[in-house]
Design a protein around this motif. Sequence first.
Motif, PDB file in Angstrom:
ATOM      1  N   HIS A 280       1.160  -9.871  -9.103  1.00  0.00           N
ATOM      2  CA  HIS A 280       0.883  -8.958 -10.233  1.00  0.00           C
ATOM      3  C   HIS A 280       0.533  -9.725 -11.513  1.00  0.00           C
ATOM      4  N   GLY A 281       0.275 -11.027 -11.380  1.00  0.00           N
ATOM      5  CA  GLY A 281      -0.024 -11.844 -12.546  1.00  0.00           C
ATOM      6  C   GLY A 281       1.201 -12.286 -13.311  1.00  0.00           C
ATOM      7  N   TRP A 282       2.385 -12.233 -12.693  1.00  0.00           N
ATOM      8  CA  TRP A 282       3.638 -12.387 -13.425  1.00  0.00           C
ATOM      9  C   TRP A 282       4.412 -13.648 -13.073  1.00  0.00           C
ATOM     10  N   PHE A 283       5.335 -13.983 -14.009  1.00  0.00           N
ATOM     11  CA  PHE A 283       6.513 -14.803 -13.745  1.00  0.00           C
ATOM     12  C   PHE A 283       7.707 -13.932 -14.136  1.00  0.00           C
TER      13      PHE A 283
ATOM     14  N   TYR B 263      -4.747 -10.641 -10.521  1.00  0.00           N
ATOM     15  CA  TYR B 263      -5.459  -9.920 -11.578  1.00  0.00           C
ATOM     16  C   TYR B 263      -5.234  -8.410 -11.482  1.00  0.00           C
ATOM     17  N   ASP B 264      -4.025  -8.032 -11.167  1.00  0.00           N
ATOM     18  CA  ASP B 264      -3.628  -6.630 -11.079  1.00  0.00           C
ATOM     19  C   ASP B 264      -3.960  -5.898 -12.390  1.00  0.00           C
ATOM     20  N   LYS B 265      -4.543  -4.709 -12.268  1.00  0.00           N
ATOM     21  CA  LYS B 265      -4.887  -3.897 -13.447  1.00  0.00           C
ATOM     22  C   LYS B 265      -3.845  -2.823 -13.732  1.00  0.00           C
ATOM     23  N   TYR B 266      -2.855  -2.662 -12.862  1.00  0.00           N
ATOM     24  CA  TYR B 266      -1.712  -1.765 -13.065  1.00  0.00           C
ATOM     25  C   TYR B 266      -2.106  -0.289 -13.138  1.00  0.00           C
ATOM     26  N   GLU B 267      -3.152   0.088 -12.428  1.00  0.00           N
ATOM     27  CA  GLU B 267      -3.533   1.501 -12.403  1.00  0.00           C
ATOM     28  C   GLU B 267      -2.412   2.345 -11.820  1.00  0.00           C
TER      29      GLU B 267
END
Length: 526
Positions: free
Chosen positions: A366-369, A230-234
């Motif tokens: 990071h919530g990714w694929f 659940y990275d917020k990418y701050e």
Amino acid sequence: MNHITNNVLYSLTGAAMVTSFSSCKEQKQVEKKPMNIVYIMCDDHSFQTISAYDQRYIQTPNIDRIANEGARFTNSFVANSLSGPSRACMLTGKHSHANGYTDNADGAMFDGSQQTFPKLLQQAGYQTAMIGKWHLGSEPTGFDHWDILIGQGDYYNPTFIRNGEKLQREGYATNIVTDMAINWMDSIRDESKPFCLFIHHKAPHRTWMPDLCDLDLYEDVVYPMPENFYDKYEGRIPASKQEMSIIKDMDLVYDLKLADKENEIHSSEALEPRGRYMYTDALTPEQKAAWDKHYDPIIAKFKKDKLSGKALAEWKYQQYMHDYLRVIHSVDRNVGRVLKYLEENNLLENTLIVYTSDQGFYMGEHGWFDKRFMYEESFRTPLLVRLPEGKKGDIDQMVQNIDYGPTILDLAGVQVPEDMHGVSFLPLLRGEEVPEWRKSLYYHFYEFPAEHAVRRHYGVRTDRYKLIHFYNDIDCWELYDLQEDPQEMNNIYGKPGTEELTKELKAEMLKLQEQYDDPIREVYKD
């Protein structure tokens, strides 16, 4: 000289004589045959899903065997984390700007007339064969035999081009590619010559479609969620603008195979019917029956549960992981088949075996694929190499896929061309000390605007730090301390106390851009 010079061990065309010592005073000449090469490469196989690297998700005993009997590279990276460009870097030993294949744009064609290491092996008397996924637009050159998937290829009943002729084969792609590779070694190759065989699997490329016999595998397993799912990418603007989120961008039908026969709306997302028929139209009736038996209950339960929010996001992650890892299980099984053939035919002890991927992949980090970013999960790639009588254990020096060609040429006794950017890591495979090994790596990603919306960027990585410059429609820098922040969550660029470090890394980046003659250095000189 941009490569490490090594003593030539083998003649260019035949057997060579090397000296061995039976005692301090007595020596004799022993004939050694040129080393064969079997190069196995998957598409999008993350190092996290090989148990030789990571025990959290899956056991891969056959792939691990290569590591256990050979070397595990702990700092292996790519030059451009995208399938076609990565393959071009591997074949040429050059960064993307130099080999001309920078991205997977529609109509992109690899210039097959240029120098590649398979061509140099051919000239030295090797047989070369390319079997499986090519994905470079143009037809393969430098190969005595080629039998390749068209474009991305299909998982089921795929169509191949065999030395220019199209033909469809029934079955599962990973099994078929392995069948063809073994058949080439067993029935087609000239046994009087050394060979270099490329076994390129489509798997585990999106959309992660398992072999039908593996559809129910791992169904009771619940996979651990990455800490930064659940990275917020701050502080990381480009990361916030990507379109490779499991939560937002992973499609229930296209990626997760939930094609709804009734097309009912049953959650925060609607299931569409297109996926079912897109996947199953190519299947035989027997194959389709196995597919429906597995996916129909999943679709029914999903409709009943009406998931949304966090529950939907985590359900997507689990479904993604299950299908991806089922595909990996098939890859591992087929690697075992190749190793068994080599062993049973007395080839194991005269063959270099490589297992790698064209780049890394995100397993929910990071919530990714997907891949593309210079962050570790996609920049790093697995690399396991079994060299008979070579080093066993870890190799920690930084290597890159531009090094594969120089290494194989070096092993074959072929002089490494001066214009190759990569260096031979054969001395590392032999367990030799190489005090002047590289201290940094260069990376450049080009494909934007395009699928997944990852911005163009280049960067430098040392053993501890990484500096990235995103450019084009976004102009921003990122700096990471990989020792203190291995998940790359805290961009420290511009923070007090980083001024001197930033200056040093920019100088190192410019040095590499000049060394590799990347034209971007003339545009962004900051």
